[in-house]
Design a protein around this motif. Structure first.
Motif, PDB file in Angstrom:
ATOM      1  N   ARG A 176       0.836  -1.214   0.000  1.00 50.31           N
ATOM      2  CA  ARG A 176       0.000   0.000   0.000  1.00 50.31           C
ATOM      3  C   ARG A 176       0.865   1.255   0.000  1.00 50.31           C
ATOM      4  NH1 ARG A 176      -3.463  -3.241   3.305  1.00 50.31           N
ATOM      5  NH2 ARG A 176      -2.453  -2.487   5.202  1.00 50.31           N
ATOM      6  N   GLU A 179       1.970   1.817  -3.400  1.00 51.12           N
ATOM      7  CA  GLU A 179       0.851   2.337  -4.205  1.00 51.12           C
ATOM      8  C   GLU A 179       0.673   3.836  -3.966  1.00 51.12           C
ATOM      9  OE1 GLU A 179      -2.515   0.030  -3.169  1.00 51.12           O
ATOM     10  OE2 GLU A 179      -1.839  -1.789  -4.225  1.00 51.12           O
ATOM     11  N   GLU A 182       3.434   5.627  -5.620  1.00 54.25           N
ATOM     12  CA  GLU A 182       3.237   5.644  -7.078  1.00 54.25           C
ATOM     13  C   GLU A 182       2.175   6.678  -7.457  1.00 54.25           C
ATOM     14  OE1 GLU A 182       2.208   2.520 -10.706  1.00 54.25           O
ATOM     15  OE2 GLU A 182       1.951   1.923  -8.618  1.00 54.25           O
ATOM     16  N   LYS A 183       1.071   6.734  -6.685  1.00 55.27           N
ATOM     17  CA  LYS A 183       0.007   7.715  -6.968  1.00 55.27           C
ATOM     18  C   LYS A 183       0.527   9.137  -6.804  1.00 55.27           C
ATOM     19  CE  LYS A 183      -4.743   8.895  -5.738  1.00 55.27           C
ATOM     20  NZ  LYS A 183      -4.494  10.326  -5.644  1.00 55.27           N
TER      21      LYS A 183
END
Length: 217
Positions: A176, A179, A182-183
């Motif tokens: 997470r 993630e 990355e976002k």
């Protein structure tokens, strides 16, 4: 300073070896290995004793047979001397015959005892070798148990809950986190693209306004 450092380093090394030695002494397999080495040495010593006992038995038998032959020889000589009327020679032969027979009896007893002792030694040697085989089997069993314990400990480290959660949960948390990173990177990239496009549009508008002004003049 160097001398002090060396003393500290040596003290640490000594402590390490002492701890390692204590662990070795309390490790069941290490203890069993020590017993095996000692038992193997005892089995070898027993084998040597058996060989010595065989030599001793053979020597007793050889001496016994030779003395019996001498006793039989003196008996025959005494009978010949008696028939020939040589009573003095007959008495000497009979006296030596008795001495040889007495020695033969002692040697026969010694031979019989050596045979019994050899049988006892050989029996003990067989028992020792069987016991040694049992110890080798026990060593293999303990090694198998040790492997299982080590593997279970390693598995428990993987599966054990920590203050941060189980390893599986930690992996999910890390996933997470990636993630989110990355976002965030994507958002920053989009903002950078947006800013660049706005700047380009502003530049184009400025160029267009400059052109219009030249045309009007």
């Amino acid at each position: 300073m160097n001398t002090l450092f060396e003393r500290i380093k040596q003290a640490i090394k000594d402590d390490f070896y002492e701890v390692a030695e204590k662990q070795k002494k309390t490790n069941p397999i290490s203890l069993l290995n020590q017993y095996l080495r000692e038992s193997e040495a005892e089995v070898k010593r027993a084998a040597k004793l058996i060989e010595r006992q065989k030599l001793l038995r053979n020597e007793f038998y050889k001496e016994w047979q030779e003395i019996e032959k001498m006793a039989e020889k003196r008996k025959e000589q005494g009978e010949i001397a008696l028939k020939a009327g040589a009573e003095d020679l007959s008495e000497i032969a009979l006296r030596e015959q008795a001495q040889y027979e007495e020695r033969a009896d002692r040697l026969k007893n010694a031979y019989d005892n050596s045979v019994l002792q050899l049988e006892e030694l050989e029996q003990k040697h067989r028992e020792m070798k069987l016991k040694l085989k049992d110890m080798h089997m026990k060593r293999l069993e303990l090694m198998g148990q040790e492997n299982v314990v080590l593997m279970k400990n390693k598995m428990n480290k993987v599966l054990k809950d920590t203050e941060f959660g189980t390893p599986a949960e930690n992996m999910e948390n890390i996933g997470r986190l990636f993630e989110r990173e990355e976002k965030k990177a994507n958002d920053e990239y989009e903002i950078s693209i947006f800013d660049a496009r706005i700047q380009q549009l502003a530049k184009e508008l400025n160029q267009q306004d400059s052109g219009d002004l030249r045309d009007n003049s």
